[in-house]
Write a protein that holds these residues in place. Structure first.
Motif, PDB file in Angstrom:
ATOM      1  N   GLN A 116       3.249   6.319  -6.990  1.00 22.30           N
ATOM      2  CA  GLN A 116       2.018   6.850  -7.588  1.00 22.30           C
ATOM      3  C   GLN A 116       1.364   5.816  -8.506  1.00 22.30           C
ATOM      4  O   GLN A 116       1.040   6.095  -9.661  1.00 22.30           O
ATOM      5  CB  GLN A 116       2.304   8.153  -8.333  1.00 22.30           C
ATOM      6  N   ALA A 117       1.176   4.636  -7.944  1.00 19.22           N
ATOM      7  CA  ALA A 117       0.495   3.558  -8.666  1.00 19.22           C
ATOM      8  C   ALA A 117      -0.722   3.117  -7.853  1.00 19.22           C
ATOM      9  O   ALA A 117      -0.927   3.570  -6.723  1.00 19.22           O
ATOM     10  CB  ALA A 117       1.453   2.384  -8.885  1.00 19.22           C
ATOM     11  N   THR A 118      -1.522   2.248  -8.426  1.00 18.56           N
ATOM     12  CA  THR A 118      -2.715   1.769  -7.731  1.00 18.56           C
ATOM     13  C   THR A 118      -2.616   0.263  -7.505  1.00 18.56           C
ATOM     14  O   THR A 118      -1.928  -0.452  -8.239  1.00 18.56           O
ATOM     15  CB  THR A 118      -3.993   2.068  -8.550  1.00 18.56           C
ATOM     16  N   VAL A 119      -3.319  -0.179  -6.487  1.00 15.31           N
ATOM     17  CA  VAL A 119      -3.392  -1.603  -6.164  1.00 15.31           C
ATOM     18  C   VAL A 119      -4.797  -2.090  -6.464  1.00 15.31           C
ATOM     19  O   VAL A 119      -5.785  -1.499  -6.010  1.00 15.31           O
ATOM     20  CB  VAL A 119      -3.059  -1.863  -4.674  1.00 15.31           C
ATOM     21  N   GLN A 120      -4.902  -3.157  -7.236  1.00 14.00           N
ATOM     22  CA  GLN A 120      -6.198  -3.733  -7.569  1.00 14.00           C
ATOM     23  C   GLN A 120      -6.179  -5.223  -7.281  1.00 14.00           C
ATOM     24  O   GLN A 120      -5.347  -5.960  -7.827  1.00 14.00           O
ATOM     25  CB  GLN A 120      -6.549  -3.499  -9.043  1.00 14.00           C
ATOM     26  N   LEU A 145      -0.138  -4.954  -7.588  1.00  8.61           N
ATOM     27  CA  LEU A 145       0.440  -3.664  -7.961  1.00  8.61           C
ATOM     28  C   LEU A 145       1.280  -3.873  -9.211  1.00  8.61           C
ATOM     29  O   LEU A 145       2.272  -4.595  -9.191  1.00  8.61           O
ATOM     30  CB  LEU A 145       1.315  -3.125  -6.827  1.00  8.61           C
ATOM     31  N   ALA A 167       2.979   1.634  -3.230  1.00 11.48           N
ATOM     32  CA  ALA A 167       2.139   2.099  -4.339  1.00 11.48           C
ATOM     33  C   ALA A 167       1.980   3.618  -4.288  1.00 11.48           C
ATOM     34  O   ALA A 167       2.063   4.305  -5.312  1.00 11.48           O
ATOM     35  CB  ALA A 167       0.777   1.411  -4.285  1.00 11.48           C
ATOM     36  N   ARG A 168       1.788   4.154  -3.091  1.00 14.85           N
ATOM     37  CA  ARG A 168       1.697   5.617  -2.954  1.00 14.85           C
ATOM     38  C   ARG A 168       3.022   6.275  -3.335  1.00 14.85           C
ATOM     39  O   ARG A 168       3.041   7.331  -3.970  1.00 14.85           O
ATOM     40  CB  ARG A 168       1.332   5.984  -1.514  1.00 14.85           C
ATOM     41  N   THR A 171       0.824  -1.211   0.000  1.00 13.21           N
ATOM     42  CA  THR A 171       0.000   0.000   0.000  1.00 13.21           C
ATOM     43  C   THR A 171       0.858   1.261   0.000  1.00 13.21           C
ATOM     44  O   THR A 171       0.643   2.186  -0.798  1.00 13.21           O
ATOM     45  CB  THR A 171      -0.928   0.011   1.224  1.00 13.21           C
ATOM     46  N   TYR A 172       1.852   1.298   0.864  1.00 14.85           N
ATOM     47  CA  TYR A 172       2.690   2.486   0.979  1.00 14.85           C
ATOM     48  C   TYR A 172       3.662   2.614  -0.194  1.00 14.85           C
ATOM     49  O   TYR A 172       3.967   3.723  -0.631  1.00 14.85           O
ATOM     50  CB  TYR A 172       3.443   2.478   2.308  1.00 14.85           C
ATOM     51  N   TYR A 175       5.576  -6.676 -11.303  1.00 15.38           N
ATOM     52  CA  TYR A 175       4.465  -6.510 -10.366  1.00 15.38           C
ATOM     53  C   TYR A 175       4.885  -6.881  -8.948  1.00 15.38           C
ATOM     54  O   TYR A 175       5.931  -7.496  -8.705  1.00 15.38           O
ATOM     55  CB  TYR A 175       3.291  -7.412 -10.779  1.00 15.38           C
TER      56      TYR A 175
END
Length: 326
Positions: free
Chosen positions: A22-26, A30, A18-19, A15-16, A40
């Protein structure tokens, strides 16, 4: 790229991170943005006290992970699997970065949550590593029915600071490879992966359970850094046997403390570790086919080639000459 984080018990790396990029987790995945590289990070959660994070990517710049302790205790066990031919740089005290993997020696590291560490992953190389995080109580449940030795008691106990390294055997490498090939769109993939992660832990803790039981010596980040530096000193020139007195001076430890902590951390004595590294280097050189048995033996400091052949055959089950043709 530098990513620094504090390893609190509830910290979620993906999570951190990704921030940070500046990416997103789905759905626990990632995907590395194109401008940074390709690949990934995937996370699978098997409860609040048990998860695995799989890293597989090739970046356009070095990645430096600075892991800082939180000071909130160490009620978390981290098992780190590094499965690459390339060496990585790791340190535990913001001092000298030390090459950990060498040749095809992959690394398994089991550590408490209260040691600082810095790991550098090189750019333009495929990185593949896996991190399993598990709480002591959950691990105790998995190990129920076994008679734990002092190592397992230390790992599953409360408030212990520890660092253990193990070599990665072929069975573990194959398991990691198969896990990386799982189709995560399969509705039973999560169930399958949970079984395989437990198998992965079995292979690690089975090896640790075979270690000699001995009183555990607490370890801190400075000790861990010195031990890795000493390991690097040992393998930097395999033609010269290690001298404990000199290594103790370098480590700023007593000879007794150095021998105890080294064996505790790496599972073997300093001299045995040196001999194993010597044989692994001999095997690597012989497989290249560019050196004769005599040249390899002399390069590794053997004046008696018969002695070299006997040691090599004891280690690999084949004479150096037969091994070079196998």
């Amino acid at each position: 790229m530098i990513f620094s984080f504090t390893a609190t018990p509830d910290f979620d790396f993906m999570t951190y991170f990704a921030r940070h990029i500046q990416a997103t987790v789905q759905n626990g995945l990632l995907t590395i943005p194109d401008h940074l590289g390709q690949g990934y990070i995937r996370k699978l959660v098997f409860g609040q006290d048990f998860k695995i994070t799989i890293h597989r990517y090739c970046l356009k710049e070095d990645l430096i992970l600075n892991r800082n302790t939180s000071g909130q205790g160490n009620d978390l066990i981290t098992v780190f699997f590094y499965n690459n031919e390339q060496a990585l740089e790791i340190d535990y005290n913001d001092d000298t970065q030390v090459l950990f993997s060498q040749r095809d020696e992959s690394a398994i590291q089991v550590t408490s949550n209260d040691l600082n560490s810095t790991i550098r992953f090189p750019a333009h190389q495929t990185v593949h590593y896996v991190v399993v995080a598990i709480k002591p109580r959950r691990l105790q449940e998995l190990l129920v029915g076994c008679e734990p030795n002092s190592v397992l008691k230390t790992i599953t106990g409360s408030g212990n600071s520890f660092l253990f390294f193990e070599r990665m055997e072929a069975e573990t490498k194959l398991l990691l490879k198969n896990m990386g090939a799982v189709d995560m769109n399969d509705p039973l993939s999560h169930f399958y992966m949970q079984i395989k992660v437990q198998e992965l832990l079995y292979l690690v803790f089975h090896k640790l359970s075979l270690r000699e039981s001995a009183a555990h010596q607490m370890i801190n980040s400075a000790d861990a850094e010195r031990l890795l530096y000493i390991r690097n000193e040992i393998i930097s020139d395999l033609s010269v046997p290690p001298v404990i007195r000199e290594l103790a001076q370098i480590a700023a430890m007593s000879e007794t403390k150095l021998k105890q902590l080294f064996k505790q951390t790496f599972g073997t004595t300093i001299y045995t570790y040196y001999q194993q590294a010597r044989m692994e280097e001999a095997a690597f050189l012989l497989k290249q086919g560019k050196h004769s048995v005599g040249e390899v033996g002399y390069e590794l400091g053997f004046s008696n080639l018969s002695h070299f052949s006997r040691l090599f055959e004891k280690h690999y089950g084949l004479s150096p000459k037969r091994y070079s043709y196998s």
